[in-house]
Write an enzyme that holds these catalytic residues in place. Structure first.
Site, PDB file in Angstrom:
ATOM      1  N   CYS A   1       0.844  -1.196   0.000  1.00 56.41           N
ATOM      2  CA  CYS A   1       0.000   0.000   0.000  1.00 56.41           C
ATOM      3  C   CYS A   1       0.883   1.251   0.000  1.00 56.41           C
ATOM      4  O   CYS A   1       1.480   1.559  -1.032  1.00 56.41           O
ATOM      5  CB  CYS A   1      -0.980  -0.028   1.169  1.00 56.41           C
ATOM      6  SG  CYS A   1      -2.358   1.145   0.953  1.00 56.41           S
ATOM      7  N   HIS A  52      -3.537  -4.877   0.643  1.00 60.60           N
ATOM      8  CA  HIS A  52      -2.985  -5.343   1.915  1.00 60.60           C
ATOM      9  C   HIS A  52      -3.105  -6.862   2.035  1.00 60.60           C
ATOM     10  O   HIS A  52      -4.074  -7.375   2.602  1.00 60.60           O
ATOM     11  CB  HIS A  52      -3.728  -4.693   3.086  1.00 60.60           C
ATOM     12  CG  HIS A  52      -3.423  -3.244   3.281  1.00 60.60           C
ATOM     13  ND1 HIS A  52      -2.341  -2.814   4.020  1.00 60.60           N
ATOM     14  CD2 HIS A  52      -4.045  -2.134   2.829  1.00 60.60           C
ATOM     15  CE1 HIS A  52      -2.317  -1.490   4.025  1.00 60.60           C
ATOM     16  NE2 HIS A  52      -3.334  -1.048   3.307  1.00 60.60           N
ATOM     17  N   GLU A 111      -1.543  -8.652   4.065  1.00 61.21           N
ATOM     18  CA  GLU A 111      -1.249  -9.014   5.457  1.00 61.21           C
ATOM     19  C   GLU A 111      -2.450  -8.894   6.385  1.00 61.21           C
ATOM     20  O   GLU A 111      -2.337  -9.140   7.598  1.00 61.21           O
ATOM     21  CB  GLU A 111      -0.126  -8.111   5.986  1.00 61.21           C
ATOM     22  CG  GLU A 111      -0.543  -6.724   6.452  1.00 61.21           C
ATOM     23  CD  GLU A 111      -0.885  -5.716   5.366  1.00 61.21           C
ATOM     24  OE1 GLU A 111      -1.143  -4.545   5.703  1.00 61.21           O
ATOM     25  OE2 GLU A 111      -0.890  -6.096   4.168  1.00 61.21           O
TER      26      GLU A 111
END
Length: 237
Positions: A99, A177, A179
């Site tokens: 990001c 994202h 994660e």
């Protein structure tokens, strides 16, 4: 996939609160450790007087998200971080930008970052020309800015709102994202509450979506990380 001899991953995080910043690594923390990496976590934001980790023996640099803009040169910590990312590029340390990290990577490599006309919040599908590296998703988005990949890069994922991923040598820049998990999202929400930030979207609905998709999102992150590490290690340094 395992990596012998305890390789080192430098991870750059961003928030004035070190605890919230550390939680922003999300599932990448456990995924990297599972593959044998030792994490060397640093913040140019909350620890400006601490020397950053050496890059001489780093196998990878991961640059995480930030509530700030990669084009905001009024941020006192941004120029030192840009210089550090450039040092990593010069040293041929593979970079994974997430990001803000993807936007910063694009900027340092000669691309551009700007306010997006189409901010994205929540899980989205993407079109991918490299599904072994970037699956179609769904991937978690939470951004009001967007990058244009540098001219020497190859855009490998996009949708109607933005370019979503590019590769350039051993480096991978992401707009989304991978994660994401509940703890990461809750860390974001704690920072929003602290700073009085409103995004104009239903943050509770997004949290419910993350709860429903957490296991699948973790699996997608794991696959993306393996593919990135395999490809970056194959690029001559």
């Amino acid at each position: 996939m395992t990596y012998p001899n305890h390789p080192r991953a430098v991870v750059l995080v961003h928030d004035q609160d070190p605890i919230l910043a550390r939680r922003d690594i999300g599932t990448l923390d456990a995924e990297l450790r599972t593959r044998g990496f030792q994490l060397d976590v640093h913040s140019f934001d909350h620890s400006p007087d601490v020397a950053p980790p050496t890059l001489s023996d780093a196998q990878v640099l991961v640059v995480m998200g930030s509530p700030d803009a990669a084009y905001d040169d009024t941020l006192t910590w941004l120029a030192p971080e840009i210089a550090y990312v450039q040092d990593a590029i010069d040293a041929r340390v593979p970079i994974l930008g997430v990001c803000f990290g993807g936007q910063l990577l694009a900027r340092v490599l000669g691309g551009t970052v700007r306010k997006s006309e189409h901010p994205e919040y929540g899980f989205v599908e993407v079109d991918t020309s490299d599904p072994e590296l970037i699956a179609e998703g769904p991937w978690m988005e939470f951004h009001g800015d967007t990058f244009t990949a540098p001219p020497q890069a190859t855009v490998i994922a996009l949708n109607a709102a933005a370019q979503q991923a590019f590769v350039c040598g051993p480096h991978l820049g992401l707009q989304f994202h991978p994660e994401i998990d509940l703890d990461t999202y809750d860390a974001w929400a704690a920072a929003w509450d602290r700073d009085g930030v409103e995004h104009g979207v239903d943050v509770d609905e997004i949290r419910r979506d993350i709860a429903d998709a957490e296991l699948a999102a973790r699996a997608r992150c794991s696959a993306l990380l393996d593919a990135f590490l395999a490809r970056s290690s194959a690029v001559p340094r």
